[in-house]
Design an enzyme around this catalytic site. Structure first.
Site, PDB file in Angstrom:
ATOM      1  N   HIS A 466      25.075  -2.215 -32.748  1.00 28.20           N
ATOM      2  CA  HIS A 466      24.962  -0.408 -32.517  1.00 28.20           C
ATOM      3  C   HIS A 466      24.425  -0.006 -33.935  1.00 28.20           C
ATOM      4  O   HIS A 466      23.254   0.791 -33.789  1.00 28.20           O
ATOM      5  CB  HIS A 466      26.457   0.289 -32.463  1.00 28.20           C
ATOM      6  N   GLU A 467      24.762  -0.213 -34.982  1.00 31.76           N
ATOM      7  CA  GLU A 467      23.899   0.127 -36.206  1.00 31.76           C
ATOM      8  C   GLU A 467      22.769  -0.212 -36.490  1.00 31.76           C
ATOM      9  O   GLU A 467      21.855   0.492 -37.085  1.00 31.76           O
ATOM     10  CB  GLU A 467      24.965  -0.180 -37.464  1.00 31.76           C
ATOM     11  N   HIS A 470      20.448   2.033 -34.477  1.00 31.72           N
ATOM     12  CA  HIS A 470      20.114   2.902 -35.574  1.00 31.72           C
ATOM     13  C   HIS A 470      19.006   2.605 -36.367  1.00 31.72           C
ATOM     14  O   HIS A 470      17.800   3.398 -36.552  1.00 31.72           O
ATOM     15  CB  HIS A 470      21.388   3.542 -36.276  1.00 31.72           C
ATOM     16  N   HIS A 473      15.434   2.335 -34.880  1.00 33.29           N
ATOM     17  CA  HIS A 473      14.906   3.571 -34.747  1.00 33.29           C
ATOM     18  C   HIS A 473      14.343   4.017 -35.966  1.00 33.29           C
ATOM     19  O   HIS A 473      13.056   4.750 -35.933  1.00 33.29           O
ATOM     20  CB  HIS A 473      15.973   4.579 -34.214  1.00 33.29           C
TER      21      HIS A 473
END
Length: 676
Positions: A466-467, A470, A473
């Site tokens: 998940h991190e 980020h 991105h």
């Protein structure tokens, strides 16, 4: 010549090994003085152009925010009294500068003039978006207020910054302050060996016999999930639930902070002409207004609650009939759920955890990045803030540097709980060349004991992915303008799309097998165990969904319809639970006092973003499910249309360009086992 003050050195990577609390004040004062001088010049520069106006402003403010970002990061990951004092002492100055910048009518006029100039008609979409966002943000920042209004706005912003910092520090201090010393080994029955070993090491470090248990997540969660000794579960649950409240150290009580934060946010919104803080917050999001968000959450709740009620009924029956628990208290939920999962699926999170060793998990994560985007993640070197921190570079097929990231995986005292990504340096194209992005990835996992490799639960592996989503991105943006590169300018309720999207790859057999190696035998995860894990994937997904909706509805109502004169925060939370919850915490539970996402983070009137973006992420991943032989091609399209675009166009446009249509909720419901 290298500056003596490391916070003033922008020649390369941050010098985290050299930054001391005494560097903070002088560096921030110097950078504020420089930035204010540039702002003064920009107010009057003629003719106004990108080169004469925007770029000098970006130069000066970027240096300030980069230095302050390093200070903010350090106080989150290696908090000390001296560093905290330096941070708190400089926070008002930085906040005042930010407020003044957002209210500067002369700069607002210059931006308006630039937007109307012939030059602007030739701008690419990224520059055009920077201008549009700037004009919007001046209005939201109070630039059109009278002098008294501006002064009040600045005072509110300054106080809110201080209150948020205090809220977060209180939670950290209350977490670190509590521990339980256990001398009877039988009280630890059921706990995994690595947790017991870590507790023993913690006690030895303090010269104590027995074991030291704490509220750090690598200790707290296993106690709640595996400890057979019910009083132990209750003791840690109670301590955790009462952190930073009126039931503990009065100096760490967040009660007054919550009330004051809400009052100031409501006043700030009214000052700018909004009916509520939620309406003000939504101005920069995908959602249209608060009623639309509440409607979205309630629609999802109507779909999820029957599943949640069934989950709860099954758990109660199992706890009563198989575990001898006549009542299912809050400190029994995780324990009974784990026992039921084992009974139903012959699946234990602890059994699976032995296969997810840190080296193999990272290898698997980096393999996914390579498979999706053709990029290599390689070890790199940099000054770091703690010996546990690792550093990596991302390069393309030609070996060209794309970006770099720090990885800080383990929980420790003085480190804020949770997991997050933050940018240290954003991508930017200048006359000197391309400035590559640099990010922080932070988790709070348990560290291996007794010389063994660290092992992660599948939930922790998912958190890491998940991190990293980020991080990608931020790292894979191709935008050269600072204001819309990476996650800058991205609507907050779309920010979770790339992170939640990455979680899906933790459920693909080939990828999971490749990222596992048993901590003792070195064997990969067996297929039958993976199949059991997959079967258990949506175990209690109804209960999990309504829990997230509880938080999101509480947050949205708190910032849209809450009246502190007629109501109080805890009563509002109970009404939200009446509507959507199936698991009711004890009335003494003080969850709001630790809800850092909305009181000390960026999620005020935005916690719904997790579910909003989950619709986008599930639908985006469905594109890979629909074309399993074309992962690289679909990955390239996802990078080109979503990740690389930053905030240069709307998230809705990004999604439509990738998917060829607007998003729908079907994939989310299917992935959560709640499809019709």
């Amino acid at each position: 010549m290298t500056p003596a003050n490391p916070l003033l050195d922008f020649s390369g990577l941050p010098r985290f090994d050299a930054i001391q609390p005494e560097h903070v004040g002088p560096a921030i004062d110097t950078l504020l003085e420089q930035a204010e001088a540039v702002v003064k010049a920009a107010e009057a520069v003629q003719p106004v152009s990108w080169a004469t106006f925007v770029e000098p402003l970006d130069d000066a403010t970027e240096r300030l925010w980069r230095a302050w970002g390093q200070v903010s990061h350090l106080q989150a990951v290696v908090n000390t009294p001296a560093l905290r004092e330096a941070y708190n002492g400089n926070l008002p100055k930085v906040t005042r500068f930010g407020s003044a910048l957002g209210q500067n009518l002369a700069l607002f006029d210059q931006y308006r003039a630039l937007a109307a100039a012939p030059e602007a008609a030739q701008y690419d979409p990224a520059r055009r978006k920077v201008l549009d966002n700037a004009l919007r943000d001046f209005r939201l920042g109070g630039a059109e207020l009278d002098e008294a209004g501006k002064a009040r706005y600045s005072a509110i912003r300054e106080e809110l910054s201080a209150l948020s910092a205090t809220f977060s520090q209180n939670v950290l201090d209350a977490t670190d302050a509590w521990s339980l010393h256990v001398e009877d080994r039988s009280e630890l029955a059921g706990l995994p060996d690595d947790v017991v070993a870590a507790a023993r090491a913690a006690a030895e470090k303090e010269g104590l016999p027995g074991w030291k248990l704490t509220l750090q997540m690598p200790c707290y969660l296993p106690v709640q999930t595996y400890a057979e000794h019910r009083p132990l579960r209750e003791a840690l649950y109670r301590a955790n639930a009462l952190r930073a409240s009126e039931f503990g150290d009065a100096t760490l009580d967040n009660s007054a902070n919550i009330d004051r934060i809400l009052a100031l946010r409501a006043e700030l919104a009214r000052l700018l002409g909004f009916a509520s803080y939620a309406e003000y917050s939504i101005e920069t999001k995908m959602a249209e207004d608060a009623p639309q968000v509440v409607g979205f959450l309630r629609d999802l709740a109507a779909r999820a609650k029957p599943h949640a009620q069934r989950d709860r009924a099954e758990l109660e029956a199992f706890a009563r009939d198989e575990l001898g628990l006549p009542a299912l208290d809050a400190w029994d939920l995780a324990f009974a759920s784990e026992k039921l999962k084992q009974a139903r699926y012959s699946y234990s999170e602890q059994e699976v955890k032995q296969y997810f060793t840190e080296p193999k998990v990272l290898e698997g994560l980096f393999s996914v990045i390579h498979g999706l985007y053709g990029l290599q993640v390689q070890p790199d070197r940099a000054p770091v803030w703690h010996p546990d921190v690792r550093f990596f570079r991302v390069v393309d097929a030609q070996g060209t540097l794309v970006g770099q990231f720090y990885l800080d995986l383990y929980a420790r005292e003085g480190k804020r709980g949770g997991a997050w990504m933050d940018d240290c340096r954003n991508r930017r194209e200048t006359a000197q060349g391309v400035q590559t992005p640099l990010v922080y990835l932070v988790c709070n996992f348990g560290k291996g004991a007794d010389g063994k490799a660290s092992t992660f639960s599948h939930n922790e592996v998912t958190t890491l992915f998940h991190e990293m989503g980020h991080g990608l991105h931020q790292l894979l943006t191709r935008i050269g303008e600072l204001g819309v590169a990476g996650i800058n300018g991205v609507e907050w309720d779309a920010v979770e799309l790339p992170s939640q999207f990455m979680e899906n790859f933790c459920w693909e057999w080939n990828r999971v097998q490749a990222m596992t190696s048993h901590v003792d035998s070195g064997e990969p995860l067996p297929r039958d165990l993976f199949d059991r894990m997959l079967a258990a994937r949506n175990f209690q997904s109804g209960m999990f969904t309504v829990r997230q909706l509880e938080f999101a509805l509480f947050d949205m109502q708190l910032h849209s319809s809450f009246d502190p004169v007629q109501d109080n925060v805890l009563q509002l939370l109970e009404r939200v639970r009446d509507e959507v919850a199936v698991n009711r915490p004890p009335e003494w539970n003080r969850f709001p006092h630790q809800f850092s996402h909305i009181f000390a983070g960026g999620y005020a009137a935005g916690y719904y973003s997790y579910k909003w973006a989950e619709v986008l992420s599930a639908d985006a991943y469905a594109a890979f499910e629909e074309a399993p032989e074309q992962v690289a091609e679909t990955g390239k399209r996802f990078r080109d249309e979503v990740l690389s675009r930053g905030g240069s166009r709307s998230a809705a446009e990004n999604f439509a360009a990738f998917r060829g249509r607007a998003p729908n909720v079907d994939a989310l419901l299917r992935h959560n086992g709640m499809a019709e």
